[in-house]
Design a protein around this motif. Structure first.
Motif, PDB file in Angstrom:
ATOM      1  N   THR A 235      42.120   8.208  47.555  1.00  0.00           N
ATOM      2  CA  THR A 235      41.176   7.505  48.397  1.00  0.00           C
ATOM      3  C   THR A 235      40.966   6.529  47.771  1.00  0.00           C
ATOM      4  N   PHE A 236      41.454   4.966  47.870  1.00  0.00           N
ATOM      5  CA  PHE A 236      41.665   3.513  47.497  1.00  0.00           C
ATOM      6  C   PHE A 236      40.603   2.608  48.053  1.00  0.00           C
ATOM      7  N   VAL A 237      39.870   2.213  47.018  1.00  0.00           N
ATOM      8  CA  VAL A 237      39.304   0.798  47.405  1.00  0.00           C
ATOM      9  C   VAL A 237      39.867  -0.205  46.377  1.00  0.00           C
ATOM     10  N   GLN A 238      39.345  -1.658  47.401  1.00  0.00           N
ATOM     11  CA  GLN A 238      39.432  -2.994  46.789  1.00  0.00           C
ATOM     12  C   GLN A 238      38.324  -3.973  46.296  1.00  0.00           C
ATOM     13  N   SER A 239      37.834  -3.930  45.324  1.00  0.00           N
ATOM     14  CA  SER A 239      36.421  -4.170  45.163  1.00  0.00           C
ATOM     15  C   SER A 239      36.969  -5.991  43.971  1.00  0.00           C
ATOM     16  N   GLY A 240      35.637  -6.612  43.864  1.00  0.00           N
ATOM     17  CA  GLY A 240      35.829  -7.571  43.066  1.00  0.00           C
ATOM     18  C   GLY A 240      36.484  -9.117  43.228  1.00  0.00           C
ATOM     19  N   PHE A 241      36.360  -9.269  44.700  1.00  0.00           N
ATOM     20  CA  PHE A 241      36.917 -10.323  45.559  1.00  0.00           C
ATOM     21  C   PHE A 241      35.753 -10.913  45.338  1.00  0.00           C
ATOM     22  N   ASP A 242      36.225 -12.816  45.665  1.00  0.00           N
ATOM     23  CA  ASP A 242      35.606 -13.338  46.205  1.00  0.00           C
ATOM     24  C   ASP A 242      35.443 -12.531  48.345  1.00  0.00           C
ATOM     25  N   GLU A 243      33.829 -12.102  47.766  1.00  0.00           N
ATOM     26  CA  GLU A 243      33.846 -11.932  50.214  1.00  0.00           C
ATOM     27  C   GLU A 243      34.041 -12.851  50.667  1.00  0.00           C
ATOM     28  N   GLY A 244      33.980 -14.303  50.526  1.00  0.00           N
ATOM     29  CA  GLY A 244      34.247 -15.312  50.961  1.00  0.00           C
ATOM     30  C   GLY A 244      34.965 -15.386  51.696  1.00  0.00           C
ATOM     31  N   ASN A 245      35.964 -15.180  51.267  1.00  0.00           N
ATOM     32  CA  ASN A 245      37.852 -14.916  51.107  1.00  0.00           C
ATOM     33  C   ASN A 245      38.087 -13.410  51.341  1.00  0.00           C
ATOM     34  N   PRO A 246      37.724 -12.364  52.067  1.00  0.00           N
ATOM     35  CA  PRO A 246      38.920 -11.195  50.879  1.00  0.00           C
ATOM     36  C   PRO A 246      40.458 -11.257  50.819  1.00  0.00           C
ATOM     37  N   PRO A 247      41.020 -10.383  49.862  1.00  0.00           N
ATOM     38  CA  PRO A 247      42.434 -10.681  50.196  1.00  0.00           C
ATOM     39  C   PRO A 247      42.512 -10.225  50.880  1.00  0.00           C
ATOM     40  N   TYR A 248      42.820 -10.192  52.277  1.00  0.00           N
ATOM     41  CA  TYR A 248      43.067  -8.963  53.648  1.00  0.00           C
ATOM     42  C   TYR A 248      44.715  -8.913  53.492  1.00  0.00           C
ATOM     43  N   GLY A 249      45.329 -10.142  53.278  1.00  0.00           N
ATOM     44  CA  GLY A 249      47.215  -9.862  52.865  1.00  0.00           C
ATOM     45  C   GLY A 249      47.348  -8.607  51.992  1.00  0.00           C
ATOM     46  N   ALA A 250      46.648  -8.818  50.559  1.00  0.00           N
ATOM     47  CA  ALA A 250      47.228  -7.777  49.742  1.00  0.00           C
ATOM     48  C   ALA A 250      47.304  -6.533  49.590  1.00  0.00           C
ATOM     49  N   TRP A 251      45.282  -6.170  50.086  1.00  0.00           N
ATOM     50  CA  TRP A 251      45.473  -5.055  50.517  1.00  0.00           C
ATOM     51  C   TRP A 251      45.150  -4.054  51.971  1.00  0.00           C
ATOM     52  N   THR A 252      46.081  -5.234  53.331  1.00  0.00           N
ATOM     53  CA  THR A 252      47.108  -4.313  54.443  1.00  0.00           C
ATOM     54  C   THR A 252      48.624  -4.475  53.864  1.00  0.00           C
ATOM     55  N   GLY A 253      49.195  -4.761  52.745  1.00  0.00           N
ATOM     56  CA  GLY A 253      50.537  -5.118  51.633  1.00  0.00           C
ATOM     57  C   GLY A 253      50.231  -3.171  51.525  1.00  0.00           C
ATOM     58  N   ILE A 254      49.470  -3.226  50.213  1.00  0.00           N
ATOM     59  CA  ILE A 254      48.926  -1.872  49.959  1.00  0.00           C
ATOM     60  C   ILE A 254      48.618  -0.801  50.779  1.00  0.00           C
ATOM     61  N   VAL A 255      47.977  -0.635  52.162  1.00  0.00           N
ATOM     62  CA  VAL A 255      47.627   0.023  52.662  1.00  0.00           C
ATOM     63  C   VAL A 255      49.286   0.424  53.451  1.00  0.00           C
ATOM     64  N   SER A 256      49.648  -0.633  53.863  1.00  0.00           N
ATOM     65  CA  SER A 256      50.715  -0.257  54.286  1.00  0.00           C
ATOM     66  C   SER A 256      52.524   0.575  53.606  1.00  0.00           C
ATOM     67  N   GLY A 257      52.301   0.188  52.461  1.00  0.00           N
ATOM     68  CA  GLY A 257      52.905   0.947  50.728  1.00  0.00           C
ATOM     69  C   GLY A 257      53.022   2.521  51.532  1.00  0.00           C
ATOM     70  N   PHE A 258      51.505   3.150  51.424  1.00  0.00           N
ATOM     71  CA  PHE A 258      50.742   4.719  51.525  1.00  0.00           C
ATOM     72  C   PHE A 258      51.885   4.593  52.595  1.00  0.00           C
ATOM     73  N   ALA A 259      51.961   4.396  53.664  1.00  0.00           N
ATOM     74  CA  ALA A 259      52.692   5.121  55.146  1.00  0.00           C
ATOM     75  C   ALA A 259      54.159   5.836  54.467  1.00  0.00           C
ATOM     76  N   GLU A 260      54.834   4.853  53.218  1.00  0.00           N
ATOM     77  CA  GLU A 260      56.358   5.730  53.403  1.00  0.00           C
ATOM     78  C   GLU A 260      55.819   6.597  51.761  1.00  0.00           C
ATOM     79  N   LEU A 261      54.528   6.594  51.091  1.00  0.00           N
ATOM     80  CA  LEU A 261      54.347   7.647  49.775  1.00  0.00           C
ATOM     81  C   LEU A 261      54.597   8.925  50.456  1.00  0.00           C
TER      82      LEU A 261
END
Length: 275
Positions: A235-261
């Protein structure tokens, strides 16, 4: 204008099957977008919550044949170009994607939605490969929500998954990029390795089960492991960011990495799909 960003992936299906997954609207709705409509050679459109600026279709088909797909895609008021080429590779396919107007500075600052393009396509192609291989897909990024959380099942014991997440050598292998990890309270988590410069901070560690990483302005990444019928639930979660500008790019990169994990643990004689 920036140089085109290029991604190459080795996919687990022949060219004809990959092309169908790229051009059949029903398949596109499975791995790429919430909505898709395709009428070659006139129309190629996708939109919805899993697409950047997906309130409506913003694509314009430029070219399509048996091996190539090219379309214009307007993002943040700028018309970008996406090109996908397919090449036979034994029983599989080498897919090459070229995307114009990707700027690394926009990715880091979040100043334009175009900054998500690199990690967006990495996650999309990872899900395309899992779709072709009959695996469950990774969570797609919902660009209409600031709730960044997901989970996946990995067919491996929890201790082995923990090691692959916290050992620098193993993490660098499946992530495809050097990672320096000190998996203890106050330790460093350094993309690019410890010599690369700035490092995030590790905290809230439960050995063998979970930890959190403070990335600063992009927030905190937390993950937790649990046993699930002989497999491991991550289970993975991103929190503590500016909700007016969510870090979609960073989050998407984390999730894409889990495909190879997941493939790292489940595929015999594993090697990454990225070429």
């Amino acid at each position: 204008m920036t140089e085109p960003m290029t991604i190459r992936a080795r996919l687990a299906a022949p060219v004809e099957t990959v092309r169908r997954a790229l051009t059949d609207p029903a398949e596109l709705r499975v791995w790429l977008a919430e909505h898709a409509e395709v009428e070659l050679p006139r129309r190629y459109e996708f939109w919805g919550r899993y697409t950047p600026e997906g309130d409506a279709p913003h694509q314009r088909l430029l070219h399509a044949d048996d091996r190539t797909l090219r379309f214009a895609w307007t993002l943040d008021g700028v018309e970008t170009t996406t090109e996908i080429e397919l090449e036979p590779d034994g029983d599989g396919t080498i897919l090459t994607l070229r995307q114009s107007h990707f700027d690394y500075e926009e990715a880091m600052s979040g100043s334009s939605i175009r900054g998500v393009l690199q990690t967006y396509w990495y996650l999309a192609l990872a899900n395309l490969n899992d779709h072709l291989d009959g695996r469950p897909l990774l969570p797609r990024t919902d660009f209409t929500s600031a709730d960044l959380r997901g989970e996946l099942l990995i067919d491996a014991p929890m201790d082995k998954v923990w090691t692959s997440l916290t050992d620098s050598e193993q993490a660098g292998a499946w992530f495809g990029y050097p990672v320096g990890i000190e998996p203890w309270e106050g330790g460093r988590y350094a993309m690019g390795g410890f010599d690369a410069g700035q490092a995030a901070k590790v905290f809230d560690v439960t050995p063998g089960r979970g930890l959190s990483i403070d990335w600063g302005p992009t927030g905190v990444t937390s993950w937790e492991l649990d046993e699930s019928e002989g497999r491991t639930k991550l289970t993975f979660v991103q929190s503590g960011f500016d909700e007016g500008n969510p870090p979609y790019g960073a989050w998407t990169g984390i999730v894409s990495g889990f495909a190879e994990l997941r493939r790292f643990h489940e595929v015999p004689d594993w090697k990454p799909i990225w070429v």
